[in-house]
Motif scaffolding. Structure first.
Motif, PDB file in Angstrom:
ATOM      1  N   TRP A 148       0.808  -1.232   0.000  1.00  0.00           N
ATOM      2  CA  TRP A 148       0.000   0.000   0.000  1.00  0.00           C
ATOM      3  C   TRP A 148       0.838   1.278   0.000  1.00  0.00           C
ATOM      4  CZ3 TRP A 148      -3.566  -2.968  -1.283  1.00  0.00           C
ATOM      5  CH2 TRP A 148      -3.857  -4.144  -0.595  1.00  0.00           C
ATOM      6  N   PHE A 149       2.165   1.165   0.146  1.00  0.00           N
ATOM      7  CA  PHE A 149       3.001   2.366   0.245  1.00  0.00           C
ATOM      8  C   PHE A 149       4.269   2.249  -0.599  1.00  0.00           C
ATOM      9  CE2 PHE A 149       0.923   1.366   4.313  1.00  0.00           C
ATOM     10  CZ  PHE A 149       0.039   2.429   4.399  1.00  0.00           C
ATOM     11  N   SER A 150       4.180   1.570  -1.732  1.00  0.00           N
ATOM     12  CA  SER A 150       5.390   1.302  -2.517  1.00  0.00           C
ATOM     13  C   SER A 150       6.003   2.562  -3.104  1.00  0.00           C
ATOM     14  CB  SER A 150       5.085   0.305  -3.636  1.00  0.00           C
ATOM     15  OG  SER A 150       4.172   0.849  -4.577  1.00  0.00           O
ATOM     16  N   PRO A 202     -14.084  19.151  -2.442  1.00  0.00           N
ATOM     17  CA  PRO A 202     -12.974  18.404  -3.058  1.00  0.00           C
ATOM     18  C   PRO A 202     -11.799  18.246  -2.093  1.00  0.00           C
ATOM     19  CG  PRO A 202     -13.855  20.006  -4.597  1.00  0.00           C
ATOM     20  CD  PRO A 202     -14.516  20.284  -3.288  1.00  0.00           C
ATOM     21  N   VAL A 203     -11.117  17.122  -2.185  1.00  0.00           N
ATOM     22  CA  VAL A 203     -10.050  16.779  -1.259  1.00  0.00           C
ATOM     23  C   VAL A 203      -8.694  17.008  -1.931  1.00  0.00           C
ATOM     24  CG1 VAL A 203      -9.013  14.883   0.052  1.00  0.00           C
ATOM     25  CG2 VAL A 203     -11.495  15.079  -0.095  1.00  0.00           C
ATOM     26  N   SER A 204      -7.744  17.612  -1.208  1.00  0.00           N
ATOM     27  CA  SER A 204      -6.388  17.769  -1.719  1.00  0.00           C
ATOM     28  C   SER A 204      -5.630  16.461  -1.567  1.00  0.00           C
ATOM     29  CB  SER A 204      -5.650  18.875  -0.956  1.00  0.00           C
ATOM     30  OG  SER A 204      -6.284  20.125  -1.166  1.00  0.00           O
ATOM     31  N   PHE A 205      -4.876  16.110  -2.581  1.00  0.00           N
ATOM     32  CA  PHE A 205      -4.125  14.855  -2.521  1.00  0.00           C
ATOM     33  C   PHE A 205      -2.853  14.981  -3.338  1.00  0.00           C
ATOM     34  CE2 PHE A 205      -6.951  14.538  -6.175  1.00  0.00           C
ATOM     35  CZ  PHE A 205      -6.141  14.029  -7.165  1.00  0.00           C
ATOM     36  N   MET A 206      -1.928  14.062  -3.094  1.00  0.00           N
ATOM     37  CA  MET A 206      -0.681  13.974  -3.837  1.00  0.00           C
ATOM     38  C   MET A 206      -0.657  12.653  -4.583  1.00  0.00           C
ATOM     39  SD  MET A 206       2.314  15.382  -4.540  1.00  0.00           S
ATOM     40  CE  MET A 206       2.907  16.451  -3.223  1.00  0.00           C
ATOM     41  N   ARG A 207      -0.365  12.696  -5.867  1.00  0.00           N
ATOM     42  CA  ARG A 207      -0.234  11.493  -6.680  1.00  0.00           C
ATOM     43  C   ARG A 207       1.249  11.176  -6.862  1.00  0.00           C
ATOM     44  NH1 ARG A 207      -3.952   9.428 -10.299  1.00  0.00           N
ATOM     45  NH2 ARG A 207      -5.054  11.411 -10.322  1.00  0.00           N
ATOM     46  N   LEU A 208       1.654   9.956  -6.520  1.00  0.00           N
ATOM     47  CA  LEU A 208       3.047   9.539  -6.620  1.00  0.00           C
ATOM     48  C   LEU A 208       3.152   8.267  -7.452  1.00  0.00           C
ATOM     49  CD1 LEU A 208       4.165   9.956  -2.892  1.00  0.00           C
ATOM     50  CD2 LEU A 208       4.578  11.541  -4.784  1.00  0.00           C
ATOM     51  N   PRO A 209       4.202   8.144  -8.272  1.00  0.00           N
ATOM     52  CA  PRO A 209       4.375   6.904  -9.048  1.00  0.00           C
ATOM     53  C   PRO A 209       4.844   5.769  -8.149  1.00  0.00           C
ATOM     54  CG  PRO A 209       6.229   8.382  -9.403  1.00  0.00           C
ATOM     55  CD  PRO A 209       5.242   9.145  -8.565  1.00  0.00           C
ATOM     56  N   THR A 210       4.246   4.605  -8.326  1.00  0.00           N
ATOM     57  CA  THR A 210       4.711   3.453  -7.572  1.00  0.00           C
ATOM     58  C   THR A 210       6.095   3.033  -8.072  1.00  0.00           C
ATOM     59  OG1 THR A 210       3.496   2.042  -9.108  1.00  0.00           O
ATOM     60  CG2 THR A 210       2.424   2.552  -7.027  1.00  0.00           C
ATOM     61  N   ASN A 211       6.880   2.507  -7.148  1.00  0.00           N
ATOM     62  CA  ASN A 211       8.220   2.025  -7.490  1.00  0.00           C
ATOM     63  C   ASN A 211       8.120   0.511  -7.657  1.00  0.00           C
ATOM     64  OD1 ASN A 211      10.920   1.277  -7.597  1.00  0.00           O
ATOM     65  ND2 ASN A 211      11.557   2.859  -6.152  1.00  0.00           N
ATOM     66  N   TRP A 229       1.003  -4.167  -9.128  1.00  0.00           N
ATOM     67  CA  TRP A 229       0.928  -2.842  -8.542  1.00  0.00           C
ATOM     68  C   TRP A 229       0.340  -1.848  -9.542  1.00  0.00           C
ATOM     69  CZ3 TRP A 229       4.365  -6.350  -6.776  1.00  0.00           C
ATOM     70  CH2 TRP A 229       4.563  -6.423  -5.386  1.00  0.00           C
ATOM     71  N   PHE A 230      -0.449  -0.915  -9.027  1.00  0.00           N
ATOM     72  CA  PHE A 230      -0.938   0.185  -9.848  1.00  0.00           C
ATOM     73  C   PHE A 230       0.246   1.060 -10.259  1.00  0.00           C
ATOM     74  CE2 PHE A 230      -4.669  -1.212  -7.636  1.00  0.00           C
ATOM     75  CZ  PHE A 230      -5.758  -0.879  -8.429  1.00  0.00           C
ATOM     76  N   GLU A 231       0.063   1.851 -11.295  1.00  0.00           N
ATOM     77  CA  GLU A 231       1.146   2.712 -11.766  1.00  0.00           C
ATOM     78  C   GLU A 231       1.398   3.883 -10.835  1.00  0.00           C
ATOM     79  OE1 GLU A 231       0.434   3.887 -15.777  1.00  0.00           O
ATOM     80  OE2 GLU A 231       0.678   1.865 -16.593  1.00  0.00           O
TER      81      GLU A 231
END
Length: 263
Positions: free
Chosen positions: A24-26, A199-208, A233-235
């Motif tokens: 969940w935190f890759s 609307p909710v603020s969020f950060m999108r990060l690429p999975t490793n 894993w999701f992208e």
């Protein structure tokens, strides 16, 4: 919407079970200063503690802190169609009572089947208190703490409990608490309670993904990978600051984009 600062500064991951940290935190794990994992032994799977110890000893991360707590055996004990939040996580149904009865029968008879050492509900409640007390000295207000979302990703009672323990400590210590966007069909009824009016603020990060596979291999080699063998894993992953509580049940509400999967 995105956040305008480095989410991985002073990052700490707190995960319930070994392998949760990479499922969940890759996107965050490799940069995280510390990875804290709660559980080791589980009465329903004798020997898993030793196998998890082997995996964690081969973990490609310099600072993994393992609480080595004992799982209560809570998975599947809540009513996920209409879950009830409790002081220690989620309230249990008669499933927990039936498991306790089965364990008592196993202990009373000359059977080799594994059994819970005591009532599951009491062990679950005790784990909440132990989580709070053992995590408190490891956290400070400057940290960005990543943990399970309030609905437990795919609907795991231990994950919900871990979130609620850290939510309590967030209010006490003042660190920022971040949750991910993973959700399954099973967990959706609880997730919907956290949808927000605005609307909710969020950060999108690429999975490793290469790193995720490296960590997963340590568990696979030790025969304690607990997730699907064909998991992909999701992208990317999204993280938002954890909501302060369930929202009002408006007809139109927002949440960050979900990484949705079938559990």
């Amino acid at each position: 919407m995105t956040l305008d600062f480095d989410l991985c500064t002073n990052a700490v991951i707190v995960a319930a079970h070994p392998d949760d940290e990479i499922l969940w935190f890759s996107s965050v794990m490799r940069q995280a200063e510390k990875v804290i994992i709660l559980y080791r032994d589980f009465w329903a799977d004798p020997g898993i503690g030793e196998r998890r110890a082997e995996a964690i000893s081969n973990m490609p991360h310099p600072d993994v802190i393992w609480m080595e707590m004992t799982e209560a055996g809570s998975f599947g004990c809540a009513d996920w169609s209409s879950p009830t939040i409790s002081a220690s996580g989620l309230a249990f149904t008669s499933v927990a009572t039936l498991r306790d009865l089965k364990s008592r029968v196993v202990r009373a008879l000359p059977l080799s089947a594994p059994s819970a050492p005591g009532p599951i509900r009491l062990a679950y409640e005790a784990n909440f208190e132990e989580s709070v007390e053992r995590l408190r000295p490891l956290l400070d207000r400057e940290m960005n703490v990543f943990t399970h979302n309030p609905w437990g990703e795919y609907g795991h009672e231990d994950h919900v409990q871990c979130f609620r323990a850290l939510d309590l400590l967030r209010k006490e210590i003042g660190f920022k608490l971040w949750v991910s966007n993973y959700c399954s069909d099973r967990a959706l009824p609880l997730a919907q309670r956290y949808f927000q009016r605005q609307p909710v603020s969020f950060m999108r990060l690429p999975t490793n993904i290469p790193y995720a596979r490296e960590v997963a291999q340590a568990y696979i080699d030790a025969d304690c990978w607990t997730w699907d063998d064909d998991w992909c894993w999701f992208e990317d992953e999204c993280f938002m600051e954890a909501p302060l509580g369930p929202s009002m049940h408006d007809q139109q509400r927002h949440l960050l984009p979900l990484n949705f999967f079938k559990a």
